[in-house]
Write a protein that holds these residues in place. Structure first.
Motif, PDB file in Angstrom:
ATOM      1  N   ASP A  45       0.847  -1.180   0.000  1.00 33.36           N
ATOM      2  CA  ASP A  45       0.000   0.000   0.000  1.00 33.36           C
ATOM      3  C   ASP A  45       0.886   1.235   0.000  1.00 33.36           C
ATOM      4  O   ASP A  45       1.806   1.345   0.808  1.00 33.36           O
ATOM      5  N   GLU A  46       0.615   2.167  -0.899  1.00 36.70           N
ATOM      6  CA  GLU A  46       1.459   3.360  -1.024  1.00 36.70           C
ATOM      7  C   GLU A  46       1.480   4.181   0.259  1.00 36.70           C
ATOM      8  O   GLU A  46       2.471   4.849   0.564  1.00 36.70           O
ATOM      9  N   GLY A  47       0.408   4.113   1.034  1.00 37.12           N
ATOM     10  CA  GLY A  47       0.355   4.917   2.232  1.00 37.12           C
ATOM     11  C   GLY A  47       1.021   4.278   3.437  1.00 37.12           C
ATOM     12  O   GLY A  47       1.724   4.948   4.196  1.00 37.12           O
ATOM     13  N   SER A  48       0.807   2.964   3.622  1.00 46.69           N
ATOM     14  CA  SER A  48       1.286   2.322   4.846  1.00 46.69           C
ATOM     15  C   SER A  48       2.329   1.243   4.611  1.00 46.69           C
ATOM     16  O   SER A  48       2.883   0.705   5.567  1.00 46.69           O
ATOM     17  N   GLY A  49       2.630   0.923   3.359  1.00 43.97           N
ATOM     18  CA  GLY A  49       3.646  -0.095   3.076  1.00 43.97           C
ATOM     19  C   GLY A  49       3.056  -1.477   2.913  1.00 43.97           C
ATOM     20  O   GLY A  49       1.889  -1.638   2.539  1.00 43.97           O
ATOM     21  N   TYR A  50       3.872  -2.475   3.191  1.00 43.38           N
ATOM     22  CA  TYR A  50       3.414  -3.853   3.049  1.00 43.38           C
ATOM     23  C   TYR A  50       2.356  -4.172   4.093  1.00 43.38           C
ATOM     24  O   TYR A  50       2.438  -3.731   5.242  1.00 43.38           O
ATOM     25  N   ARG A  51       1.388  -4.991   3.697  1.00 45.58           N
ATOM     26  CA  ARG A  51       0.281  -5.322   4.600  1.00 45.58           C
ATOM     27  C   ARG A  51       0.415  -6.706   5.215  1.00 45.58           C
ATOM     28  O   ARG A  51      -0.312  -7.048   6.134  1.00 45.58           O
ATOM     29  N   ASN A  52       1.338  -7.519   4.704  1.00 44.56           N
ATOM     30  CA  ASN A  52       1.524  -8.874   5.216  1.00 44.56           C
ATOM     31  C   ASN A  52       2.964  -9.112   5.633  1.00 44.56           C
ATOM     32  O   ASN A  52       3.865  -8.349   5.277  1.00 44.56           O
ATOM     33  N   ASN A  53       3.159 -10.183   6.360  1.00 36.95           N
ATOM     34  CA  ASN A  53       4.490 -10.672   6.686  1.00 36.95           C
ATOM     35  C   ASN A  53       4.637 -12.101   6.174  1.00 36.95           C
ATOM     36  O   ASN A  53       3.688 -12.887   6.177  1.00 36.95           O
ATOM     37  N   LEU A  54       5.840 -12.419   5.744  1.00 36.67           N
ATOM     38  CA  LEU A  54       6.197 -13.781   5.387  1.00 36.67           C
ATOM     39  C   LEU A  54       6.914 -14.385   6.585  1.00 36.67           C
ATOM     40  O   LEU A  54       7.907 -13.826   7.064  1.00 36.67           O
ATOM     41  N   VAL A  55       6.412 -15.500   7.085  1.00 35.88           N
ATOM     42  CA  VAL A  55       6.958 -16.146   8.282  1.00 35.88           C
ATOM     43  C   VAL A  55       7.460 -17.538   7.897  1.00 35.88           C
ATOM     44  O   VAL A  55       6.686 -18.373   7.402  1.00 35.88           O
ATOM     45  N   VAL A  56       8.738 -17.776   8.105  1.00 36.62           N
ATOM     46  CA  VAL A  56       9.358 -19.075   7.807  1.00 36.62           C
ATOM     47  C   VAL A  56       9.773 -19.711   9.125  1.00 36.62           C
ATOM     48  O   VAL A  56      10.417 -19.072   9.956  1.00 36.62           O
ATOM     49  N   THR A  57       9.384 -20.968   9.304  1.00 38.09           N
ATOM     50  CA  THR A  57       9.729 -21.720  10.514  1.00 38.09           C
ATOM     51  C   THR A  57      10.732 -22.812  10.191  1.00 38.09           C
ATOM     52  O   THR A  57      10.592 -23.514   9.184  1.00 38.09           O
ATOM     53  N   ALA A  58      11.734 -22.940  11.034  1.00 40.96           N
ATOM     54  CA  ALA A  58      12.733 -24.018  10.890  1.00 40.96           C
ATOM     55  C   ALA A  58      12.887 -24.703  12.242  1.00 40.96           C
ATOM     56  O   ALA A  58      12.876 -24.044  13.284  1.00 40.96           O
ATOM     57  N   GLU A  59      13.040 -26.013  12.208  1.00 46.85           N
ATOM     58  CA  GLU A  59      13.199 -26.808  13.408  1.00 46.85           C
ATOM     59  C   GLU A  59      14.615 -27.370  13.453  1.00 46.85           C
ATOM     60  O   GLU A  59      15.272 -27.539  12.410  1.00 46.85           O
ATOM     61  N   PRO A  60      15.126 -27.676  14.659  1.00 47.52           N
ATOM     62  CA  PRO A  60      16.500 -28.193  14.769  1.00 47.52           C
ATOM     63  C   PRO A  60      16.711 -29.421  13.897  1.00 47.52           C
ATOM     64  O   PRO A  60      15.855 -30.313  13.836  1.00 47.52           O
ATOM     65  N   ARG A  61      17.839 -29.438  13.224  1.00 47.92           N
ATOM     66  CA  ARG A  61      18.177 -30.569  12.364  1.00 47.92           C
ATOM     67  C   ARG A  61      18.621 -31.739  13.236  1.00 47.92           C
ATOM     68  O   ARG A  61      19.476 -31.602  14.108  1.00 47.92           O
ATOM     69  N   GLN A  62      18.075 -32.906  12.975  1.00 49.04           N
ATOM     70  CA  GLN A  62      18.456 -34.094  13.713  1.00 49.04           C
ATOM     71  C   GLN A  62      19.825 -34.556  13.271  1.00 49.04           C
ATOM     72  O   GLN A  62      20.116 -34.615  12.074  1.00 49.04           O
ATOM     73  N   ARG A  63      20.692 -34.837  14.223  1.00 46.07           N
ATOM     74  CA  ARG A  63      22.009 -35.343  13.882  1.00 46.07           C
ATOM     75  C   ARG A  63      21.899 -36.779  13.421  1.00 46.07           C
ATOM     76  O   ARG A  63      21.078 -37.553  13.911  1.00 46.07           O
ATOM     77  N   ALA A  64      22.781 -37.148  12.474  1.00 46.27           N
ATOM     78  CA  ALA A  64      22.775 -38.520  11.970  1.00 46.27           C
ATOM     79  C   ALA A  64      23.295 -39.469  13.041  1.00 46.27           C
ATOM     80  O   ALA A  64      24.127 -39.109  13.864  1.00 46.27           O
TER      81      ALA A  64
END
Length: 226
Positions: free
Chosen positions: A207-226
């Protein structure tokens, strides 16, 4: 340009205060937000504008060794993150701690090449809670930020968090979702529950007045060791 919010929403605002440059929007993959995938791990069901958790000067003590999902997390006291890499999408950014400004907004890195670690939450590598990193999707100059690469991540991509004086904390991406800024779940900033890494940037529409209206949220979980 930064959007100012009331102090009660200061913690939630960490994901909102992105640089707004319309010229860069057209450079994003597809010109719009990417599709969601996976299911975000949550230990807090509050949403719809719930008040943010009160900031703390220090993270809670890390405990819970042997919990599911903690195998790949280094032992020992919390260490500050200094860098983030997601090699498959070419994301490589330095990380700096950010806090809350006197006006109630959250401090964000000035450079699109940097990410900010919300230092009033938990640190990457701790065995509980959501460690939050925020970054620019673009810059006022029209340059894309490093976190624009989050538009290209896939489930299973590896994330490495370089830490000061400690071995890297390693994660695998499990989910991505587009969230309305006004309904950003407070659970993204939780300090308890299973450990996750939460990466946040801006997402269209713009939006030209207020900017972006959404957020992109990425989730990562701990990698299991082999």
């Amino acid at each position: 340009m930064r959007r100012r919010l009331p102090p009660v929403r200061a913690a939630l605002a960490a994901a909102v205060l992105c640089t707004v440059a319309a010229v860069a929007l057209v450079l994003l993959p597809g010109g719009g937000p990417p599709p969601d995938f996976g299911t975000r791990a949550t230990g807090d069901t509050r949403s719809s504008g719930a008040p943010a958790p009160a900031p703390h000067s220090t993270p809670p003590s890390a405990s819970g060794a042997g919990r599911p999902g903690t195998d790949a997390l280094p032992a020992g006291p919390p260490a500050e993150p200094t860098g983030i890499r997601i090699d498959r999408v070419g994301l490589a950014a330095r990380v700096e701690p950010v806090g809350v400004l006197e006006n109630g907004t959250v401090e964000v890195p000035t450079s699109p090449d940097s990410a900010g670690w919300y230092r009033f939450g938990v640190a990457p590598g701790e065995v509980r809670g959501s460690a939050v990193l925020v970054g620019h999707v673009d810059h006022a100059t029209g340059e894309l930020g490093e976190f624009a690469a989050l538009y290209d991540v896939r489930a299973g991509d590896e994330v490495s968090i370089r830490r000061d004086g400690a071995e890297p904390a390693r994660y695998r991406i499990t989910a991505r979702e587009v969230v309305d800024q006004e309904r950003l779940p407070s659970g993204l900033f939780r300090r308890e529950g299973l450990p996750v890494l939460t990466l946040i940037t801006c997402a269209p529409p713009y939006d030209e007045g207020s900017g972006y209206r959404n957020n992109l949220v990425v989730t990562a979980e701990p990698r299991q060791r082999a």
